[in-house]
Scaffold this active site. Structure first.
Site, mmCIF file in Angstrom:
data_model
loop_
_atom_site.group_PDB
_atom_site.id
_atom_site.type_symbol
_atom_site.label_atom_id
_atom_site.label_comp_id
_atom_site.label_asym_id
_atom_site.label_seq_id
_atom_site.Cartn_x
_atom_site.Cartn_y
_atom_site.Cartn_z
ATOM 1 C CD GLU A 83 23.781 -34.309 -39.586
ATOM 2 O OE1 GLU A 83 22.717 -34.828 -39.993
ATOM 3 O OE2 GLU A 83 24.429 -34.803 -38.564
ATOM 4 C CG ASP A 84 20.270 -32.463 -39.865
ATOM 5 O OD1 ASP A 84 21.349 -32.277 -39.442
ATOM 6 O OD2 ASP A 84 19.310 -32.776 -39.077
ATOM 7 C CG ASP B 140 24.965 -26.823 -33.238
ATOM 8 O OD1 ASP B 140 24.934 -25.540 -33.335
ATOM 9 O OD2 ASP B 140 24.418 -27.013 -32.143
ATOM 10 C CG PHE C 26 16.454 -25.079 -31.987
ATOM 11 C CD1 PHE C 26 17.446 -26.128 -31.632
ATOM 12 C CD2 PHE C 26 15.132 -25.443 -32.097
ATOM 13 C CE1 PHE C 26 16.963 -27.293 -31.646
ATOM 14 C CE2 PHE C 26 14.585 -26.745 -32.090
ATOM 15 C CZ PHE C 26 15.775 -27.852 -31.895
ATOM 16 N NE ARG D 73 12.605 -36.061 -37.068
ATOM 17 C CZ ARG D 73 13.914 -35.777 -36.663
ATOM 18 N NH1 ARG D 73 14.779 -35.269 -37.333
ATOM 19 N NH2 ARG D 73 13.980 -36.176 -35.507
HETATM 20 P P1 5GP Z 1 26.427 -31.300 -33.709
HETATM 21 O O1 5GP Z 1 27.168 -32.466 -33.352
HETATM 22 O O2 5GP Z 1 27.410 -30.470 -34.891
HETATM 23 O O3 5GP Z 1 26.554 -30.102 -32.643
HETATM 24 O O4 5GP Z 1 25.080 -31.328 -34.098
HETATM 25 C C1 5GP Z 1 24.533 -32.107 -34.986
HETATM 26 C C2 5GP Z 1 22.940 -32.363 -34.893
HETATM 27 O O5 5GP Z 1 22.450 -31.620 -33.923
HETATM 28 C C3 5GP Z 1 22.298 -32.371 -36.040
HETATM 29 O O6 5GP Z 1 22.286 -33.577 -36.892
HETATM 30 C C4 5GP Z 1 20.939 -32.162 -35.539
HETATM 31 O O7 5GP Z 1 20.191 -33.292 -35.287
HETATM 32 C C5 5GP Z 1 21.114 -31.224 -34.199
HETATM 33 N N1 5GP Z 1 20.928 -29.938 -34.397
HETATM 34 C C6 5GP Z 1 22.029 -29.114 -34.295
HETATM 35 N N2 5GP Z 1 21.448 -27.616 -34.367
HETATM 36 C C7 5GP Z 1 20.211 -27.714 -34.421
HETATM 37 C C8 5GP Z 1 19.114 -26.914 -34.783
HETATM 38 O O8 5GP Z 1 19.090 -25.800 -34.766
HETATM 39 N N3 5GP Z 1 17.787 -27.496 -34.643
HETATM 40 C C9 5GP Z 1 17.475 -28.687 -34.623
HETATM 41 N N4 5GP Z 1 16.326 -29.180 -34.802
HETATM 42 N N5 5GP Z 1 18.620 -29.807 -34.551
HETATM 43 C C10 5GP Z 1 19.844 -29.268 -34.514
#
Ligand code: 5GP
Length: 172
Positions: free
Chosen positions: A95-96, A99, A148, A161
Site C-alpha cells: 500500500e502507498d 493513515d 496531505f 501520482r
Molecule cells: P486509511 O484507510 O489508512 O485512512 O487511508 C488509506 C488510503 O487513504 C490511502 O491508500 C490513500 O489512498 C488515502 N490517503 C491517506 N492519506 C493520504 C494523503 O496524505 N494523500 C493522498 N493523496 N491520499 C491519502
C-alpha cells in the site's frame, strides 16, 4: 497551489531497498503473492517487486478511496478483487500510505478469509498521528506528519501520482 518536497525519491529508494531485502530474507523458499492496492500502491509495488530477489506472483486489488476529498469516509468498498487463488500462499499487501488504518484493517480481514498461509502488510508511508484502528504494519516505511501528500502513487483529484518525490500540497 504549490508542491513542496517532503520525501525525496532517493529516500524512497533507500527505504524500499531495505524493505525488499527484509522481504527476500523472510520469505525465502515460500510462495509469495504481492498484492498492490490500486491505485496508489502501483508505484511502490513496482519499485519493491524489482528489488525483491526471489520469484513472486503479483496481483492487484482496487478499493474505494477518498474520491476527490482529502478526508476518509471510513467506508471501504472492493472495486476489483484479486484474480490469483491465494489459498495456501503467503500474501503481502502493498500500500502507498497508512493513515487512519481503516483500509488496511479491512483488507487484512478480507485476506484472512481466503485461506492464505499468512497475510502481512507493507506501506511505504505512515501517518501515525491519524490512526483510528489498531493495525500492525509488518514492513513499515517512512513516518510523516499529519499532512496531505501527493506523488509516488498518491493523488489529489486524480493528479500528481507520477511525481517521483512525495510532496505536500500548499494552497496558495
Ligand atoms: P486509511 O484507510 O489508512 O485512512 O487511508 C488509506 C488510503 O487513504 C490511502 O491508500 C490513500 O489512498 C488515502 N490517503 C491517506 N492519506 C493520504 C494523503 O496524505 N494523500 C493522498 N493523496 N491520499 C491519502
Amino acid at each position: 497551489m504549490r508542491l513542496n518536497v517532503l520525501i525525496t525519491k532517493e529516500q524512497l529508494e533507500k527505504k524500499t531497498e531495505e524493505i525488499a531485502d527484509a522481504i527476500t530474507r523472510d520469505y525465502n523458499g515460500k510462495e509469495l503473492v504481492l498484492v498492490g492496492v490500486l491505485k496508489g500502491g502501483f508505484i511502490y509495488l513496482s519499485d519493491l517487486a524489482r528489488k525483491i530477489k526471489m520469484d513472486v506472483d503479483i496481483d492487484f486489488i482496487s478499493v474505494s478511496s477518498y474520491g476527490n476529498s482529502t478526508e476518509s469516509t471510513g467506508v471501504v468498498k472492493i472495486i476489483k478483487d484479486v484474480d490469483t487463488d491465494v489459498g495456501g500462499k503467503h500474501v503481502l499487501i502493498v500500500e502507498d500510505i497508512i493513515d487512519t488504518g481503516l483500509t488496511l484493517k479491512y483488507l487484512k480481514e478480507l485476506f484472512s478469509t481466503k485461506g492464505c498461509a499468512s497475510v502481512k502488510i507493507a506501506a511505504i508511508l505512515d501517518k501515525p498521528e491519524r490512526r483510528k484502528v489498531d493495525i500492525k504494519v509488518d514492513y513499515p516505511g517512512i513516518q510523516i506528519p499529519d499532512m496531505f501528500v501527493v506523488g509516488y502513487g498518491l493523488d489529489y483529484a486524480g493528479k500528481y501520482r507520477n511525481l517521483p518525490d512525495v510532496c505536500v500540497v500548499e494552497q496558495t
